[in-house]
Motif scaffolding. Sequence first.
Motif, short mmCIF file in Angstrom:
data_model
loop_
_atom_site.label_atom_id
_atom_site.label_comp_id
_atom_site.label_asym_id
_atom_site.label_seq_id
_atom_site.Cartn_x
_atom_site.Cartn_y
_atom_site.Cartn_z
N GLY A 176 0.81 -1.20 0.00
CA GLY A 176 0.00 0.00 0.00
C GLY A 176 0.85 1.25 0.00
N ARG A 177 0.20 2.37 -0.30
CA ARG A 177 0.82 3.70 -0.28
C ARG A 177 -0.26 4.76 -0.33
NH1 ARG A 177 2.67 5.50 -6.38
NH2 ARG A 177 0.88 6.87 -6.39
N ARG A 178 0.09 6.00 -0.14
CA ARG A 178 -0.86 7.09 -0.35
C ARG A 178 -1.25 7.06 -1.82
NH1 ARG A 178 -2.82 10.34 3.38
NH2 ARG A 178 -3.07 12.03 1.92
N ALA A 179 -2.50 7.36 -2.12
CA ALA A 179 -2.98 7.24 -3.49
C ALA A 179 -2.41 8.31 -4.40
CB ALA A 179 -4.51 7.27 -3.53
N ALA A 180 -2.15 9.49 -3.88
CA ALA A 180 -1.60 10.55 -4.72
C ALA A 180 -0.20 10.17 -5.16
CB ALA A 180 -1.56 11.85 -3.94
N ASN A 181 0.14 10.54 -6.39
CA ASN A 181 1.46 10.23 -6.94
C ASN A 181 2.54 10.85 -6.05
OD1 ASN A 181 3.70 9.76 -8.47
ND2 ASN A 181 2.81 10.48 -10.37
N PRO A 182 3.44 10.01 -5.46
CA PRO A 182 4.40 10.53 -4.49
C PRO A 182 5.62 11.22 -5.10
CG PRO A 182 4.76 8.20 -4.80
CD PRO A 182 3.56 8.59 -5.64
N SER A 183 5.72 11.26 -6.42
CA SER A 183 6.93 11.81 -7.04
C SER A 183 7.13 13.23 -6.60
CB SER A 183 6.83 11.73 -8.55
OG SER A 183 5.68 12.39 -9.03
#
Length: 183
Positions: A176-183
């Motif tokens: 899992g991760r935050r849905a917003a693109n983490p770049s």
Amino acid sequence: MNADTIALRRVTELNGATRQALADLYANVRADLLHLPNYKVSTFTERLDRHAAEPGWESVIAYAGDDPVGYAYANTVEPGNRWWARLESPAPEEYTSGPAVAIKEIGIVKPWRGQGIARQMHDHLMQARPELYATLFVNSKAGDGKVQALYAGWGYVVIGEQQPLSPDAPRLTCMGRRAANPS
């Protein structure tokens, strides 16, 4: 073959043509595994039909000209969904306290792999999602661990493990991760 020539098309309804296009893509992507019961095209289309009937289903299909070369699809999972219930231990609360986007499939046909198209489809799929967190399952042995490492490179972390109900299915790692693109 150039990833710069790829067109991404979002689909939010599974009609007959889209279902067939996804089934054909799946058969091409998983050609080496189709002899295994969990990877049969009929098993995939059963899962696809079930997933497409769930809230928030959408797909992104990648095209090189008129030829489909990849696909990804996802839907929304709510707290208490079977997605979470099958984990061997509870996922962190931030993932399960509200709706999350569950990426159910990502696949690229062989000649187009390794060019960043999977990431393009993933990011395009995530752009319009309202959920705060994204999650997916991966066979940690797929590609000798390269698939899981790819997802880790996209910001995903391991949040659980699961042995699917089907005895033919491989053990899966939930990431899992935050849905917003983490770049």
